[in-house]
Each structure stands twice: as C-alpha cells, then as structure tokens.
Design a protein around this motif. Structure first.
Motif, short mmCIF file in Angstrom:
data_model
loop_
_atom_site.label_atom_id
_atom_site.label_comp_id
_atom_site.label_asym_id
_atom_site.label_seq_id
_atom_site.Cartn_x
_atom_site.Cartn_y
_atom_site.Cartn_z
N ALA A 168 -5.49 13.81 2.90
CA ALA A 168 -5.22 12.47 1.50
C ALA A 168 -5.20 10.83 2.05
O ALA A 168 -5.07 10.13 0.92
N VAL A 169 -4.48 11.29 3.52
CA VAL A 169 -4.28 10.42 3.82
C VAL A 169 -5.08 9.10 3.51
O VAL A 169 -5.91 7.64 3.18
N VAL A 170 -6.82 9.51 4.10
CA VAL A 170 -8.61 9.18 3.85
C VAL A 170 -8.11 8.81 2.55
O VAL A 170 -8.40 7.82 2.09
N ALA A 171 -8.31 9.55 1.61
CA ALA A 171 -8.54 9.12 -0.02
C ALA A 171 -8.10 7.47 -0.21
O ALA A 171 -8.38 7.24 -1.03
N PHE A 172 -6.32 7.53 0.18
CA PHE A 172 -5.29 6.88 -1.07
C PHE A 172 -5.24 5.77 0.19
O PHE A 172 -4.57 4.31 -0.63
N CYS A 173 -5.34 5.80 1.86
CA CYS A 173 -4.92 4.79 2.68
C CYS A 173 -5.90 4.10 2.73
O CYS A 173 -6.18 3.31 3.81
N GLU A 174 -7.15 4.32 3.07
CA GLU A 174 -9.16 4.30 3.32
C GLU A 174 -10.21 4.33 2.52
O GLU A 174 -10.17 3.21 2.57
N GLY A 175 -10.21 4.72 2.04
CA GLY A 175 -10.99 5.21 0.32
C GLY A 175 -10.75 4.16 -0.76
O GLY A 175 -9.29 3.69 -0.63
N ILE A 176 -11.91 4.24 -1.10
CA ILE A 176 -11.47 4.00 -2.46
C ILE A 176 -10.52 4.45 -3.86
O ILE A 176 -9.41 3.19 -4.06
N LEU A 177 -9.94 4.98 -3.53
CA LEU A 177 -8.71 5.44 -3.87
C LEU A 177 -7.48 4.44 -3.77
O LEU A 177 -6.71 4.28 -4.57
N ARG A 178 -7.61 3.82 -2.99
CA ARG A 178 -6.20 2.88 -2.66
C ARG A 178 -6.33 1.86 -3.20
O ARG A 178 -5.19 0.52 -3.54
N TYR A 179 -8.11 1.28 -4.19
CA TYR A 179 -7.81 0.16 -4.62
C TYR A 179 -6.82 0.48 -6.20
O TYR A 179 -6.39 -0.43 -6.89
N GLY A 180 -6.48 2.47 -6.70
CA GLY A 180 -6.49 2.25 -8.20
C GLY A 180 -5.06 3.00 -7.66
O GLY A 180 -4.77 3.32 -8.66
N THR A 181 -4.03 2.60 -6.36
CA THR A 181 -2.65 3.02 -6.19
C THR A 181 -2.21 1.74 -6.59
O THR A 181 -2.14 0.79 -6.36
N ALA A 182 -0.98 2.16 -6.68
CA ALA A 182 -0.01 1.09 -7.68
C ALA A 182 1.44 0.71 -6.21
O ALA A 182 2.45 0.86 -6.56
N TRP A 183 0.50 -0.17 -5.02
CA TRP A 183 1.20 -0.59 -4.16
C TRP A 183 2.59 -1.51 -4.61
O TRP A 183 3.45 -0.65 -3.85
N GLU A 184 2.73 -2.55 -5.34
CA GLU A 184 3.86 -2.99 -6.17
C GLU A 184 4.87 -2.14 -6.20
O GLU A 184 6.20 -2.46 -6.22
N ALA A 185 4.29 -1.17 -7.42
CA ALA A 185 5.09 -0.21 -7.97
C ALA A 185 6.25 -0.05 -6.81
O ALA A 185 7.20 0.95 -6.74
N LEU A 186 5.53 1.00 -5.62
CA LEU A 186 5.61 1.13 -4.86
C LEU A 186 6.77 1.07 -3.94
O LEU A 186 7.68 1.45 -3.18
N ARG A 187 6.48 -0.43 -3.82
CA ARG A 187 7.05 -1.36 -3.26
C ARG A 187 8.80 -1.76 -3.78
O ARG A 187 9.90 -1.74 -2.52
N GLU A 188 8.58 -1.98 -4.51
CA GLU A 188 9.98 -1.83 -5.75
C GLU A 188 10.63 -0.66 -5.58
O GLU A 188 11.81 -1.02 -5.47
N ASP A 189 10.04 0.23 -4.97
CA ASP A 189 11.22 1.64 -5.66
C ASP A 189 11.60 1.57 -4.22
O ASP A 189 12.64 2.47 -4.29
N LEU A 190 11.04 1.26 -3.02
CA LEU A 190 10.95 1.55 -1.69
C LEU A 190 11.91 0.20 -1.80
O LEU A 190 13.64 0.35 -1.13
N ALA A 191 12.28 -1.00 -2.04
CA ALA A 191 13.45 -1.92 -1.81
C ALA A 191 14.80 -2.12 -2.96
O ALA A 191 15.50 -2.96 -2.25
N VAL A 192 14.87 -0.73 -3.45
CA VAL A 192 15.76 -0.31 -3.79
C VAL A 192 16.86 -0.30 -2.51
O VAL A 192 18.62 -0.82 -2.81
N GLN A 193 16.51 -0.13 -1.53
CA GLN A 193 17.38 1.04 -0.65
C GLN A 193 16.73 -0.66 0.53
O GLN A 193 18.16 -0.64 1.21
N LYS A 194 16.05 -0.58 0.72
CA LYS A 194 15.33 -1.50 2.06
C LYS A 194 14.89 -2.93 1.20
O LYS A 194 13.88 -3.52 0.83
#
Length: 360
Positions: free
Chosen positions: A237-263
C-alpha cells in the motif's frame, strides 16, 4: 498526421480520473480523522504477529457456518447470499465499527456438478467496490468451466461501511490495516469452509487493485495451496498512497496535525515517512512464499498510473515460480476492458493445482 502514443493516453486517463476522484471537493480525502490512535498501535503489533515462526506453518483458519438464502436459481446455476460473524479475534472486533462485525458473501455456483469436481475462487474488493455485481460479472462466465465464484463484502464497505464514512474514504489510517487484517481472516475461513465443509476440489483467491494485495496475502498465509491471482495490484500500500495517484487524495495536513499533538515540529515530509513506515506492514514481499508459487499469476497493466511496473516485478522476484502477464492499458482502462484476461488467469492458475482426493 498526428501520432498518438496509446500508452501515454492510458496513463493520462488514469491521472484525469484520479484528479476528478481525489483532487476535487466532491468527497473528503482518505484519513481525514488522522492515524487512529491506540487502534493503530494495536494493529501494528498484530500484523507483525501474522508471520509464522516456522517456515511453512500458518495459524489455522477459524471455522464458520454461514447462514444462507437463495437469491435466484436457474436450471444450471444458483446464486446464494450468506452471512457470518467476522472471524477476527476479540481485540480486533472491538476496534472495528459495529457495522463491520457481520461478514456478507455472495456465492454463485453451478448445479448438478459434485463439489470435488469443481473449483471455487474467492473474489476480494478493490478500492471503491461496495457491491457484489462487478465481481459476479467477472466470475459468471466461468460457470461453464465448473468454477464457482464467491464474493466477500469487505469491512468498511457496502453494508459494512461505518455510518460516518463517506464512500470509500476511510476515516483513519488504522482502518486500512484493520480492513486488510479482517479480510485475510475472513477469506481464509471461507477457503477452509469450501475445502472441508463443501469439499471443493480446488480453491483460489483473486482481486483487483487493493483486492489483489489482499489476495496475495491470503495466498501467502493459507495453510494449503490455492491459486493466487492479484490483478492490477502493487506489492504494498506504500506504492498506492505514497507514490501513486492516491497520494493526492490523502489528508496529509490532518495527519500532520494529529502527530503534532505529540511532536509539534512535524513537517509534511515527516508525516509521509511515518506513513511509509506504517504501510510497510502491507509489503507482500515480506510475506512467506505461497505453498504453490507456480499457481500465482499476476496480471499487470503496461501504462498504469496507479501501480508502477517495478512494484509488480518486486513481488514476482520475491516469489520465484510466479508469473506476470501484461495487458495493454492503464489502471482504469484495464479494469474495464480486460476481464477476459483476468478470467484466463483464473483458469490457468487453477489448472496448476492438483485436484484434491475425492471423498469415498
């Protein structure tokens, strides 16, 4: 005279479709609610426990007894739908939404043929495949080859979709791992039921795209040889979500905000690296080689905008004896136009298995 590069055209179609599906505001992106907290930690531990300590040994599938109802029957075939409680262990069930606790399958089989003279293939869902119809359409013509089709409705899809989830856009990263782990457990139990309860002579598992990744995992982890048929599928799934077209449909900012609570200093590149690490758990090249790798046939597209060629070849290299077949097209066009090639791979993969001894 204008010369059109057909391969590039297929590739561009994939990107146009991807842009429409994943860059517009028609639906929310994948993982809009973050990583999944403690559920993700649980799944990371449990997926690492999938792999057998002893080469060639796999944990036994859970026993199931589906409750069946007949949808229709003709003189030569019968379509039934069945339900059973998911075969995940209680820790996983507690992490799943209640809507996903009951598994649902469609079972299309020939009539008047003894099961030990038939094969059955379990078809797994690709991203966005919420119904049985497309996979029944793929398997239906195989009835004349005495090949039955069983279609599993994925957790988080169809009637198993959580109320708050929009379409196929999973809310958390943990949902993707949970969907995969539950699909593996349930499919292995269905194959076991076909083998020991119904007495089918041969079994197989196939799927398109995400369903193909899950099919490869099932083929790897099942304790007996099954035909394993991943179509238009990456090795991870790395290929699909980090290299392929699905990376454009991923909520990277929401994921960053989630991690930013700890870091608090997390960058988007840090987030993508975390995603690569999490999704490396889905890398099928790390899974055991199937019991009969000669019965593994990959079908891949020459100009796939979602799945690069190197991803398919990595899995073939990891599973010596497996075969890759190429169809001309992109991800979307091959999905629509190459059903005959998928069916041929199913027939050929099953032909490479030995028939089970008939009952006395």
């Amino acid at each position: 005279m204008v010369t059109i590069n057909i391969g590039m055209l297929h590739y561009v179609i994939d990107h146009i479709y991807g842009a429409f599906m994943h860059r517009t505001k028609i639906s929310p992106p994948f993982f809009s609610r973050g990583w999944g907290g403690s559920k993700l930690e649980l799944l990371e531990r449990m997926i690492k426990d999938l792999f057998p300590e002893v080469e060639g040994q796999n944990w036994p599938p859970s026993l199931i007894q589906p409750a069946w109802r007949t949808v229709w029957e003709t003189r030569n075939a019968c379509l039934r739908e069945g339900v059973f409680r998911t075969t995940c262990d209680e820790q996983l069930i507690s992490a799943m939404p209640p809507e996903s606790h009951t598994a649902r399958v469609a079972f299309l089989a020939p009539k008047h043929v003894p099961p030990h003279k038939m094969a059955c293939v379990v078809h797994l869902a690709g991203t966005g495949d919420h119904s049985f119809d497309r996979r029944l359409h793929l398997g239906g013509p195989l009835l004349k080859e005495n090949i039955a089709t069983m279609v599993l409705e994925s957790p988080f899809y169809g009637r198993r979709r959580p109320m708050m989830q929009h379409g196929s856009k999973l809310l958390c990263v943990s949902d993707l791992l949970l969907l995969g782990r539950a699909t593996i457990d349930e499919t292995r139990s269905l194959l076991h039921w076909l083998d020991y309860e119904e007495g089918y002579g041969k079994m197989g598992v196939c799927g398109l795209s995400m369903g193909g990744v899950h099919a490869a995992m099932v083929g790897s982890l099942h304790p007996t040889p099954v035909a394993t048929l991943p179509f238009l599928s990456p090795h991870s799934a790395v290929v699909a979500f980090c290299e392929g077209i699905l990376r454009y449909g991923t909520a990277w900012e929401a994921l960053r905000e989630d991690l930013a609570v700890q870091k608090p200093a997390m960058t988007l590149e840090d987030v993508r690296e975390r995603m690569r690490n999490v999704l490396s758990l889905t890398d099928v090249t790390r899974f055991p080689i199937p019991k009969n790798p000669n019965a593994v046939i990959f079908v891949a597209a020459t100009d796939d905008g979602y799945i690069p060629k190197h991803s398919v070849l990595e899995l073939q290299k990891a599973w010596p004896g497996s075969e890759v077949r190429w169809v001309t097209g992109g991800h979307v066009s091959s999905f629509l136009l190459h059903n005959d090639e998928f069916r041929r791979a199913i027939v050929d993969g099953l032909d490479r298995l030995e028939w089970k001894e008939p009952p006395f």
